[in-house]
Motif scaffolding. Structure first.
Motif, PDB file in Angstrom:
ATOM      1  N   PHE A 221      28.404  46.588  59.044  1.00 14.16           N
ATOM      2  CA  PHE A 221      29.637  45.867  58.740  1.00 14.16           C
ATOM      3  C   PHE A 221      29.574  45.200  57.361  1.00 14.16           C
ATOM      4  CE2 PHE A 221      30.136  45.250  63.581  1.00 14.16           C
ATOM      5  CZ  PHE A 221      30.797  46.466  63.689  1.00 14.16           C
ATOM      6  N   GLU A 222      28.429  44.642  57.006  1.00 19.93           N
ATOM      7  CA  GLU A 222      28.261  44.020  55.687  1.00 19.93           C
ATOM      8  C   GLU A 222      28.442  45.060  54.591  1.00 19.93           C
ATOM      9  OE1 GLU A 222      27.936  40.936  54.894  1.00 19.93           O
ATOM     10  OE2 GLU A 222      27.084  39.836  56.590  1.00 19.93           O
ATOM     11  N   ALA A 223      27.842  46.233  54.795  1.00 22.59           N
ATOM     12  CA  ALA A 223      27.939  47.292  53.787  1.00 22.59           C
ATOM     13  C   ALA A 223      29.370  47.810  53.668  1.00 22.59           C
ATOM     14  CB  ALA A 223      26.978  48.431  54.136  1.00 22.59           C
ATOM     15  N   ASP A 224      30.057  47.961  54.804  1.00 19.05           N
ATOM     16  CA  ASP A 224      31.458  48.418  54.777  1.00 19.05           C
ATOM     17  C   ASP A 224      32.338  47.439  54.008  1.00 19.05           C
ATOM     18  OD1 ASP A 224      30.930  50.681  56.200  1.00 19.05           O
ATOM     19  OD2 ASP A 224      31.541  49.875  58.139  1.00 19.05           O
ATOM     20  N   PHE A 225      32.133  46.159  54.265  1.00 18.53           N
ATOM     21  CA  PHE A 225      32.932  45.138  53.587  1.00 18.53           C
ATOM     22  C   PHE A 225      32.692  45.176  52.079  1.00 18.53           C
ATOM     23  CE2 PHE A 225      33.433  40.598  52.238  1.00 18.53           C
ATOM     24  CZ  PHE A 225      34.803  40.518  52.416  1.00 18.53           C
ATOM     25  N   ARG A 226      31.427  45.266  51.678  1.00 20.85           N
ATOM     26  CA  ARG A 226      31.091  45.324  50.256  1.00 20.85           C
ATOM     27  C   ARG A 226      31.666  46.584  49.608  1.00 20.85           C
ATOM     28  NH1 ARG A 226      26.174  44.588  50.889  1.00 20.85           N
ATOM     29  NH2 ARG A 226      25.451  46.741  50.817  1.00 20.85           N
ATOM     30  N   PHE A 227      31.616  47.704  50.321  1.00 21.26           N
ATOM     31  CA  PHE A 227      32.153  48.953  49.798  1.00 21.26           C
ATOM     32  C   PHE A 227      33.651  48.839  49.541  1.00 21.26           C
ATOM     33  CE2 PHE A 227      34.236  53.066  50.658  1.00 21.26           C
ATOM     34  CZ  PHE A 227      33.661  53.830  49.651  1.00 21.26           C
ATOM     35  N   ASN A 228      34.369  48.206  50.460  1.00 18.35           N
ATOM     36  CA  ASN A 228      35.813  48.051  50.271  1.00 18.35           C
ATOM     37  C   ASN A 228      36.143  47.115  49.110  1.00 18.35           C
ATOM     38  OD1 ASN A 228      37.714  49.313  52.568  1.00 18.35           O
ATOM     39  ND2 ASN A 228      35.717  48.865  53.455  1.00 18.35           N
ATOM     40  N   LEU A 229      35.309  46.109  48.881  1.00 17.19           N
ATOM     41  CA  LEU A 229      35.489  45.251  47.709  1.00 17.19           C
ATOM     42  C   LEU A 229      35.310  46.056  46.422  1.00 17.19           C
ATOM     43  CD1 LEU A 229      33.545  42.053  48.839  1.00 17.19           C
ATOM     44  CD2 LEU A 229      36.014  42.241  48.503  1.00 17.19           C
ATOM     45  N   ILE A 232      38.333  48.272  45.635  1.00 17.69           N
ATOM     46  CA  ILE A 232      39.444  47.568  44.987  1.00 17.69           C
ATOM     47  C   ILE A 232      39.145  47.357  43.512  1.00 17.69           C
ATOM     48  CG2 ILE A 232      40.700  45.378  44.905  1.00 17.69           C
ATOM     49  CD1 ILE A 232      40.431  45.222  47.921  1.00 17.69           C
ATOM     50  N   ARG A 233      37.902  47.008  43.206  1.00 10.52           N
ATOM     51  CA  ARG A 233      37.541  46.800  41.806  1.00 10.52           C
ATOM     52  C   ARG A 233      37.691  48.092  41.010  1.00 10.52           C
ATOM     53  NH1 ARG A 233      31.469  45.164  40.432  1.00 10.52           N
ATOM     54  NH2 ARG A 233      31.241  47.378  40.801  1.00 10.52           N
ATOM     55  N   GLU A 234      37.296  49.219  41.602  1.00  9.63           N
ATOM     56  CA  GLU A 234      37.379  50.495  40.893  1.00  9.63           C
ATOM     57  C   GLU A 234      38.817  50.988  40.764  1.00  9.63           C
ATOM     58  OE1 GLU A 234      34.844  53.101  43.069  1.00  9.63           O
ATOM     59  OE2 GLU A 234      33.023  52.469  41.996  1.00  9.63           O
ATOM     60  N   ASN A 235      39.675  50.564  41.670  1.00  5.14           N
ATOM     61  CA  ASN A 235      41.066  51.017  41.648  1.00  5.14           C
ATOM     62  C   ASN A 235      42.020  49.844  41.431  1.00  5.14           C
ATOM     63  OD1 ASN A 235      40.857  54.033  42.678  1.00  5.14           O
ATOM     64  ND2 ASN A 235      39.502  52.819  43.974  1.00  5.14           N
ATOM     65  N   SER A 236      41.565  48.879  40.639  1.00  7.07           N
ATOM     66  CA  SER A 236      42.341  47.654  40.449  1.00  7.07           C
ATOM     67  C   SER A 236      43.718  47.932  39.850  1.00  7.07           C
ATOM     68  CB  SER A 236      41.563  46.683  39.564  1.00  7.07           C
ATOM     69  OG  SER A 236      41.217  47.288  38.327  1.00  7.07           O
ATOM     70  N   LYS A 247      48.393  43.761  51.296  1.00  9.16           N
ATOM     71  CA  LYS A 247      47.838  44.783  52.185  1.00  9.16           C
ATOM     72  C   LYS A 247      46.318  44.820  52.076  1.00  9.16           C
ATOM     73  CE  LYS A 247      51.529  46.900  53.950  1.00  9.16           C
ATOM     74  NZ  LYS A 247      51.754  47.091  55.404  1.00  9.16           N
ATOM     75  N   GLU A 248      45.808  44.777  50.837  1.00  7.29           N
ATOM     76  CA  GLU A 248      44.360  44.837  50.639  1.00  7.29           C
ATOM     77  C   GLU A 248      43.680  43.600  51.207  1.00  7.29           C
ATOM     78  OE1 GLU A 248      42.666  47.356  49.691  1.00  7.29           O
ATOM     79  OE2 GLU A 248      44.388  48.596  49.156  1.00  7.29           O
ATOM     80  N   TRP A 489      34.449  52.162  31.719  1.00  4.11           N
ATOM     81  CA  TRP A 489      35.500  52.859  30.994  1.00  4.11           C
ATOM     82  C   TRP A 489      36.475  53.584  31.917  1.00  4.11           C
ATOM     83  CZ3 TRP A 489      36.319  51.405  26.278  1.00  4.11           C
ATOM     84  CH2 TRP A 489      35.264  50.901  25.506  1.00  4.11           C
ATOM     85  N   SER A 490      36.042  53.923  33.122  1.00  8.49           N
ATOM     86  CA  SER A 490      36.945  54.594  34.060  1.00  8.49           C
ATOM     87  C   SER A 490      38.100  53.690  34.466  1.00  8.49           C
ATOM     88  CB  SER A 490      36.176  55.037  35.310  1.00  8.49           C
ATOM     89  OG  SER A 490      35.580  53.925  35.951  1.00  8.49           O
ATOM     90  N   GLN A 491      37.919  52.370  34.333  1.00  6.60           N
ATOM     91  CA  GLN A 491      38.993  51.431  34.626  1.00  6.60           C
ATOM     92  C   GLN A 491      39.759  51.020  33.372  1.00  6.60           C
ATOM     93  OE1 GLN A 491      37.874  48.118  37.153  1.00  6.60           O
ATOM     94  NE2 GLN A 491      36.240  49.302  38.104  1.00  6.60           N
ATOM     95  N   VAL A 492      39.094  51.084  32.234  1.00  2.00           N
ATOM     96  CA  VAL A 492      39.727  50.671  30.974  1.00  2.00           C
ATOM     97  C   VAL A 492      40.682  51.748  30.466  1.00  2.00           C
ATOM     98  CG1 VAL A 492      39.284  50.082  28.555  1.00  2.00           C
ATOM     99  CG2 VAL A 492      37.790  49.183  30.364  1.00  2.00           C
TER     100      VAL A 492
END
Length: 590
Positions: A221-229, A232-236, A247-248, A489-492
């Motif tokens: 559960f800890e890993a799932d929560f961190r992955f979802n965070l 969001i950062r990668e697809n901000s 929703k997020e 750079w993938s986000q920039v």
């Protein structure tokens, strides 16, 4: 997972053993031997402390000042050597841990990344949650806990055998009258410690057993929560454009609810366990004194003897109560070992899947891409995407793959790249150093723009000025000032700018074989035209295979492969009426 079972220990041994037979085994065994020696030294010093207790408390009882100061001097010497042993035991233990972790991390990364298993685990096996957490955190915990628990067990066994004889001698016999019969129990404090420890271990196991699955789930559960965070950062930008914050936020709190509920269960279970273990350990302090008090008040032993009995009982009882005192750590270790062993089992299942399903034969080729009788299926091994496909692509040639969305165009690219295991046939493919695959969304590793342009097969010694000129020629002049900046750079960068960067890799690395899966989908048609025409000019001997939906792509290819559904396909040269613009475009570009 509900209990400690042989299978977990067997698999844990398979995780532990390889390091101890590896090339680093000599250093590992030297460190382990030093750690064991220091742990044994600590046990020996504790034995000397036990003897010191008798002398010290007897000196107090007899008001013997000289003996008191001598005892303090002895204590100082024993404490000095104890501190040295404890410090270097910890230091060498941590040194062994980090060396072992480095080696085991390398091994797991090799297994995970070998033959594209990291990709297949994500696509075909949904039982392995968060492999990143298993490699980064679980391996670290497994090593530290394995060392800590095994060395703790060793110390407990040595301590037990060191103190049990002392306790047997100093406690003396116990005489009881039962129904007129005189019963003598020699070394009665040893039997008291044994009964006390057995009772405590059984109760601890009953109370603490649910901690094993609870700790397993907590890690997940800890890993799932961190992955979802991280998602969001990668697809901000996408989240922001959708205004999806509410929703997020709700989704994240639902993920956190799993953590909260499971942790609450751990709290309740640990509270019950702590109630018992705390009481158990506190009673253990006074229990030997209560049992030995009659002999003390009968003046059969002195105060020093009483304290020696109490201290020896404590050492024996603690050794026998190893499981009681270590149950929480054992439950954590069990959960971590379970996660690692399931991870390794899933890797093995993917290898089996690859070997069973992949009947596609790959052969190296220097001069062409050849596809012979290639059939591609869905994972059910029943539904055909493509049946008996045959074509060849030679240097200077260009092939366009077209068809409706979801019909298998990208899967064909994946199959050529060796990513899709479901099918049969034969593919002759140039060496990977001569090929470059461009997905629709380019991969931009975290680092400098220089690193990104050189990735994966570029020359590391390429001059920065060359890279700056390349960025300027790609209409990315503003980025030339940031060539050495480290960024995500993938986000920039926009998707269009990322696709420009991907083409920059082509012009820089000059591959002989170029595979593009909708690599210009985010660019306007003019930019697409300029990039393709530059490709014709700078790499005239390179072969190009593209996937796309735009009709404008017909202008830049000589052959069209149409996927028609239900495994059917057609291969034909692109008609002059379709590609009449090509000569004009070439002249215009020149």
């Amino acid at each position: 997972m509900k209990q400690f079972n042989k299978e977990v220990f067997k698999d844990a041994w398979h995780l532990i053993k390889p390091y101890w037979v590896s090339k680093e085994k000599k250093t590992a065994y030297i460190l382990l031997a030093a750690i064991i020696f220091l742990n044994l030294a600590i046990v020996f010093i504790n034995v000397l402390f036990n003897l010191w207790y008798k002398e010290f408390y007897n000196a107090l009882q007899e008001f013997n000042e000289k003996a008191f100061w001598i005892a303090l001097g002895q204590f100082t010497a024993l404490a000095f050597f104890y501190i040295i042993s404890a410090v270097y035991s910890l230091y060498l233990n941590q040194m062994l841990q980090i060396k072992w972790r480095k080696w085991l991390t390398d091994e797991f990364l090799n297994k995970w990344m070998d033959k594209k298993i990291y990709y297949h685990l994500q696509v075909f096996n949904h039982q392995t949650d968060n492999p990143d957490q298993r490699i980064s955190e679980d391996l670290n915990m497994f090593i530290s806990q394995s060392l800590g628990l095994s060395l703790g067990l060793l110390s407990s066994v040595v301590t037990l055998f060191s103190f049990i004889s002392i306790l047997w001698i100093v406690s003396g016999p116990l005489h009881l009258s039962v129904f007129g019969f005189l019963i003598t129990i020699p070394g009665y404090m040893v039997w008291a410690a044994l009964i006390y420890a057995i009772f405590g271990t059984w109760i601890t196991a009953v109370i603490g057993r649910p901690l094993i699955p609870l700790n397993f789930n907590q890690q997940r559960f800890e890993a799932d929560f961190r992955f979802n965070l991280v998602r969001i950062r990668e697809n901000s930008e996408s989240v922001a454009l959708y205004s999806g914050e509410e929703k997020e936020h709700g989704h994240l709190m639902r993920k956190f609810a799993d953590i909260f509920e499971n942790y609450w269960k751990i709290m309740v279970r640990q509270k019950k366990l702590t109630w018992f273990t705390s009481g158990y350990n506190q009673i253990a302090i006074i229990f030997p004194i209560l049992v030995a008090a009659p002999r003390f008040f009968a003046k059969k032993i002195q105060l020093g003897g009483l304290m020696q009995i109490a201290q020896a009982f404590g050492q024996v009882q603690t050794s026998l109560s190893y499981i009681v005192n270590s149950y929480t750590a054992l439950a954590n270790w069990h959960a971590v070992a379970d996660r690692l062993r399931t991870f390794e089992h899933n890797i093995q299942s993917i290898k089996a899947l690859q070997s069973i399903n992949n009947n596609i034969k790959y052969k190296p080729s220097d001069y062409l891409l050849s596809v012979k009788n290639l059939s591609i299926m869905l994972p059910d091994n029943k539904t055909y995407l493509i049946k008996n496909l045959n074509f060849e692509l030679k240097p200077t040639q260009s092939l366009l793959i077209v068809g409706p969305s979801g019909i298998g165009k990208s899967t064909l690219i994946r199959t050529i790249a060796g990513l899709w295991p479901f099918g049969d046939g034969e593919i002759e493919l140039p060496q990977k150093e001569k090929t470059l695959f461009l997905p629709q969304k380019p991969y931009l590793p975290i680092g400098t723009l220089r690193d990104i342009l050189i990735y994966p097969n570029g020359d590391p010694s390429t001059d920065n000025e060359v890279l700056k000129e390349l960025l300027i020629s790609l209409n990315l002049k503003y980025l030339s000032k940031h060539l050495l900046d480290v960024n995500m750079w993938s986000q920039v960068l926009s998707l269009g700018e990322q696709q420009y960067i991907a083409f920059g890799r082509i012009f820089l690395q000059k591959p002989d074989w170029i595979f593009m899966d909708e690599a210009t989908s985010a660019l306007d048609e003019k930019s697409e035209r300029l990039l393709y025409m530059r490709l014709f000019k700078e790499l005239p001997q390179s072969a190009c295979l593209s996937v796309g939906h735009r009709s404008s792509l017909l202008n830049y290819h000589k052959i069209k492969l149409s996927l028609l559904g239900e495994g059917n396909w057609s291969l034909e040269p692109i008609k002059k009426s379709d590609s009449a613009k090509i000569s004009y475009l070439k002249e215009e570009f020149a």
